[in-house]
Design a protein around this motif. Structure first.
Motif, PDB file in Angstrom:
ATOM      1  N   GLU A   1       0.832  -1.239  -0.013  1.00  0.00           N
ATOM      2  CA  GLU A   1      -0.090  -0.120  -0.125  1.00  0.00           C
ATOM      3  C   GLU A   1       0.906   1.160   0.201  1.00  0.00           C
ATOM      4  OE1 GLU A   1      -2.998   2.210   2.994  1.00  0.00           O
ATOM      5  OE2 GLU A   1      -3.194  -0.023   2.867  1.00  0.00           O
TER       6      GLU A   1
ATOM      7  N   LYS B   1       3.738   1.511  -1.226  1.00  0.00           N
ATOM      8  CA  LYS B   1       4.465   1.516  -2.561  1.00  0.00           C
ATOM      9  C   LYS B   1       3.237   2.051  -3.751  1.00  0.00           C
ATOM     10  CE  LYS B   1       7.372  -0.687  -5.958  1.00  0.00           C
ATOM     11  NZ  LYS B   1       8.012  -1.981  -6.181  1.00  0.00           N
ATOM     12  N   ALA B   2       2.003   1.745  -3.622  1.00  0.00           N
ATOM     13  CA  ALA B   2       1.145   2.041  -4.481  1.00  0.00           C
ATOM     14  C   ALA B   2       0.600   3.299  -4.198  1.00  0.00           C
ATOM     15  CB  ALA B   2      -0.303   1.232  -4.192  1.00  0.00           C
ATOM     16  N   HIS B   3       0.895   4.271  -3.051  1.00  0.00           N
ATOM     17  CA  HIS B   3       0.473   5.534  -3.003  1.00  0.00           C
ATOM     18  C   HIS B   3       1.717   6.292  -2.481  1.00  0.00           C
ATOM     19  CE1 HIS B   3      -3.454   4.225  -3.142  1.00  0.00           C
ATOM     20  NE2 HIS B   3      -3.586   3.455  -2.042  1.00  0.00           N
ATOM     21  N   PRO B   4       2.412   6.967  -3.726  1.00  0.00           N
ATOM     22  CA  PRO B   4       3.728   7.519  -3.164  1.00  0.00           C
ATOM     23  C   PRO B   4       3.544   8.889  -2.646  1.00  0.00           C
ATOM     24  CG  PRO B   4       3.563   7.436  -5.545  1.00  0.00           C
ATOM     25  CD  PRO B   4       2.202   6.622  -5.131  1.00  0.00           C
TER      26      PRO B   4
ATOM     27  N   LYS C   1       3.674  12.966  -1.997  1.00  0.00           N
ATOM     28  CA  LYS C   1       3.541  14.066  -2.943  1.00  0.00           C
ATOM     29  C   LYS C   1       4.333  15.144  -2.251  1.00  0.00           C
ATOM     30  CE  LYS C   1      -0.905  13.261  -4.686  1.00  0.00           C
ATOM     31  NZ  LYS C   1      -1.250  11.863  -4.786  1.00  0.00           N
TER      32      LYS C   1
ATOM     33  N   SER D   1       7.050  12.112   2.172  1.00  0.00           N
ATOM     34  CA  SER D   1       8.118  11.202   1.743  1.00  0.00           C
ATOM     35  C   SER D   1       9.085  10.925   2.949  1.00  0.00           C
ATOM     36  CB  SER D   1       9.221  11.805   0.716  1.00  0.00           C
ATOM     37  OG  SER D   1      10.228  10.693   0.535  1.00  0.00           O
TER      38      SER D   1
ATOM     39  N   LYS E   1       6.695   8.456   5.058  1.00  0.00           N
ATOM     40  CA  LYS E   1       6.553   7.032   4.358  1.00  0.00           C
ATOM     41  C   LYS E   1       7.815   6.419   4.558  1.00  0.00           C
ATOM     42  CE  LYS E   1       2.751   7.904   1.424  1.00  0.00           C
ATOM     43  NZ  LYS E   1       1.660   6.802   1.054  1.00  0.00           N
TER      44      LYS E   1
END
Length: 71
Positions: free
Chosen positions: A13, A15-18, A20, A25, A28
């Motif tokens: 999940e 990786k699917a939603h980088p 912004k 960043s 995450k």
């Protein structure tokens, strides 16, 4: 207790939603590092649980069985 599959799905999940933004960043990346360390801990525990503690030796007509247990 979280399972290996739970952690892998959370990593997918992330990786699917980088992120912004820079701060997103950083967040995450921290979450990913925490999940990776938790995954490593779980895999290490599973390795020790699955490791055989039963040893069998045979010398001529003599068979020796050794079982190792933890207290």
């Amino acid at each position: 207790m979280r399972t290996r599959e739970d952690i892998l799905s959370e990593l997918a999940e992330l990786k699917a939603h980088p992120a912004k933004s820079y701060s997103g960043s950083m967040l995450k990346t921290a979450q990913k590092n925490q999940l990776m360390s938790e995954l490593g801990r779980i895999e290490t525990e599973e390795h020790f649980r699955n490791e055989s503690n039963q040893h069998n030796f045979q010398f001529d007509n003599l068979e020796i069985n050794i079982s190792i247990t933890k207290k």
